[in-house]
Design an enzyme around this catalytic site. Structure first.
Site, PDB file in Angstrom:
ATOM      1  N   SER A  72       0.957  -1.118  -0.255  1.00  0.00           N
ATOM      2  CA  SER A  72      -0.247   0.158  -0.406  1.00  0.00           C
ATOM      3  C   SER A  72       0.812   1.121   0.117  1.00  0.00           C
ATOM      4  O   SER A  72       1.012   1.489  -0.628  1.00  0.00           O
ATOM      5  CB  SER A  72      -1.101  -0.122   1.411  1.00  0.00           C
ATOM      6  OG  SER A  72      -1.453  -1.432   0.873  1.00  0.00           O
ATOM      7  N   LYS A 130     -13.190   9.467  -7.355  1.00  0.00           N
ATOM      8  CA  LYS A 130     -12.749  10.530  -6.956  1.00  0.00           C
ATOM      9  C   LYS A 130     -11.260   9.575  -6.328  1.00  0.00           C
ATOM     10  O   LYS A 130     -10.489  10.327  -6.986  1.00  0.00           O
ATOM     11  CB  LYS A 130     -13.686  11.271  -6.032  1.00  0.00           C
ATOM     12  CG  LYS A 130     -13.116  12.786  -5.389  1.00  0.00           C
ATOM     13  CD  LYS A 130     -14.191  13.866  -5.096  1.00  0.00           C
ATOM     14  CE  LYS A 130     -12.780  14.700  -4.717  1.00  0.00           C
ATOM     15  NZ  LYS A 130     -13.801  15.506  -3.723  1.00  0.00           N
TER      16      LYS A 130
END
Length: 437
Positions: free
Chosen positions: A104, A144
């Site tokens: 990540s 988004k």
């Protein structure tokens, strides 16, 4: 010895001197190594910025950031990448040691370094953002958010000449790659067994307008200041969350037993926990924890049923769950890591809560329990320590202790009396007639 132009020793002397010059220069080169071996916390960006400043001040050849992380805060990750871009020092990202991972946020940092490398048997990827909700852990599909992360990953990959498609798949497909796959995909430049091997491989590369001279360079490990070291410890989400929970218990104990100093410990622990979290605490968590404290206090004032105490424990446990910084973008790590962190924080909270409630009720039980005597005092002798009129109550001394006593006939201070009945802490006594009376 005198050397002249015709001497065969003179060319040999200069040849040896020329051979020695490069090795001497190489030995003087130093690289700084910063180890990030845990979560990317609110202090991680401070560590990177401080290490970069140190490298610039001492004119180190490069900064190596070794990565072994499950991920961390998005804001901190962005600050680290920005600091790397601003610095004139070449930064080498290195997933190290073997068998570790940079998931990540760690993957984004690796992509954002000037040179990206991995040691054998390491993994990068799992960069799909996830969120924690009462229904469980779910992937975030908001365009988004996803598009912003994809744009960042692709921009950094393009900046450093890496595979933009692979960088995108880390986020959209939760792609994972080992060292060989990452090298083949063009997302990293090197696979190195250790730091010395890495320095030898990157030697001669042009980075930020500077040719790296790292072969045989000295290695210096970055040592943070005492302040940063302390902040690094308390900024760990598990440590900071537990500090807040311990602080809450300390305040409750302090309220129930004033003067013990537990309140001071509680305030200090909560303050450290908040500082470690960067004061970025879930409002719902604070509400639940405060409610839990209020319920414990109510139980303290009106004990017996246990409803307030049990409800307070439930609120504290629920509050501890919300304290875990798992919601994106506060925390950017794989779902499995988030589950493990929730368990790591909630389990000790439950254990401490149950232990606290057990001790709490034991103290209340003792506090409200009627006094008992080790053996039946009926028939035993005591001494009156004051004048007591018939039918009234006063005090007698029994085995060195003062007990309240009721008399059927008047007795005087100093009289010997016999205990005829016991009702809780109240004796019933009668005067012992002395021989000759």
């Amino acid at each position: 010895m005198i050397l002249n132009k015709g001497s065969p020793i003179l060319p040999f002397f200069f040849l040896v001197l020329l051979l020695l010059i490069p090795s001497v220069a190489s030995a003087e080169q130093t690289v700084l190594v910063l180890d990030i071996s845990d979560s990317i916390t609110p202090v991680a960006d401070d560590l990177v910025i401080d290490a970069l400043q140190l490298a610039e001040q001492n004119e180190y050849e490069a900064l190596i950031i070794t990565l072994n992380t499950p991920g961390g805060g998005v804001d901190e990750t962005l600050k680290i990448i920005e600091a790397i871009d601003r610095s004139d020092i070449p930064v080498i990202g290195y997933v190290y040691p073997g068998g570790t991972k940079a998931w990540s946020a760690g993957t984004l940092i690796l992509i954002g370094t000037d040179i990206a490398a991995m040691s054998p048997n390491t993994i990068i990827g799992s960069a799909q953002p996830v969120s924690v909700s009462p229904q469980g852990i779910e992937p975030i599909e908001d365009d988004k958010i996803v598009n912003a992360l994809v744009a960042l990953a692709k921009t950094k990959a393009k900046q450093h000449g890496r595979n933009e498609t692979t960088a995108e798949k880390f986020i959209t497909e939760n792609l994972n790659l080992n060292d060989e796959e990452a090298l083949e995909a063009g997302i990293i430049e090197y696979v190195a067994s250790d730091i010395d091997d890495l320095l030898e491989q990157v030697n001669g590369q042009m980075i930020k307008g500077k040719v790296l001279n790292t072969k045989g360079a000295a290695i210096e490990n970055y040592r943070p200041s005492l302040r940063l070291s302390f902040m690094d410890i308390i900024s760990d989400p598990i440590i900071s969350s537990l500090l807040i929970m311990l602080g809450i218990y300390g305040i409750v104990i302090g309220i129930s037993n004033p003067g013990a100093g537990a309140e001071i410990f509680g305030i200090v622990a909560i303050s450290l926990g908040l500082v470690g979290m960067g004061f970025d605490v879930n409002i719902a968590a604070i509400f639940l924890i405060l409610l839990g404290v209020i319920l414990f206090v109510l139980e303290l004032q009106a004990p017996g049923f246990g409803i307030f105490g049990l409800a307070g424990l439930v609120c504290l446990i629920a509050g501890s769950i919300f304290l875990v910084p798992m919601d994106f973008p506060r925390w950017y790590s794989p779902a499995d890591v988030q589950r493990s962190m929730i368990i790591a924080i909630v389990t000790p909270t439950i254990v401490m809560g149950i232990l606290f409630v057990f001790v709490f009720y034991k103290v209340l039980e003792v506090r409200h329990k009627k006094p008992v005597i080790g053996e039946d005092p009926i028939g035993e002798m005591a001494n009156a320590i004051e004048d007591i009129k018939a039918g009234e109550e006063g005090f007698v001394k029994y085995k060195g202790e003062y007990w309240k006593a009721k008399v059927e006939e008047e007795i005087s201070d100093g009289d010997k009396v016999e205990i005829t009945d016991v009702q809780g802490p109240l004796f019933t006594v009668k005067k012992i007639e002395e021989e000759g009376e």
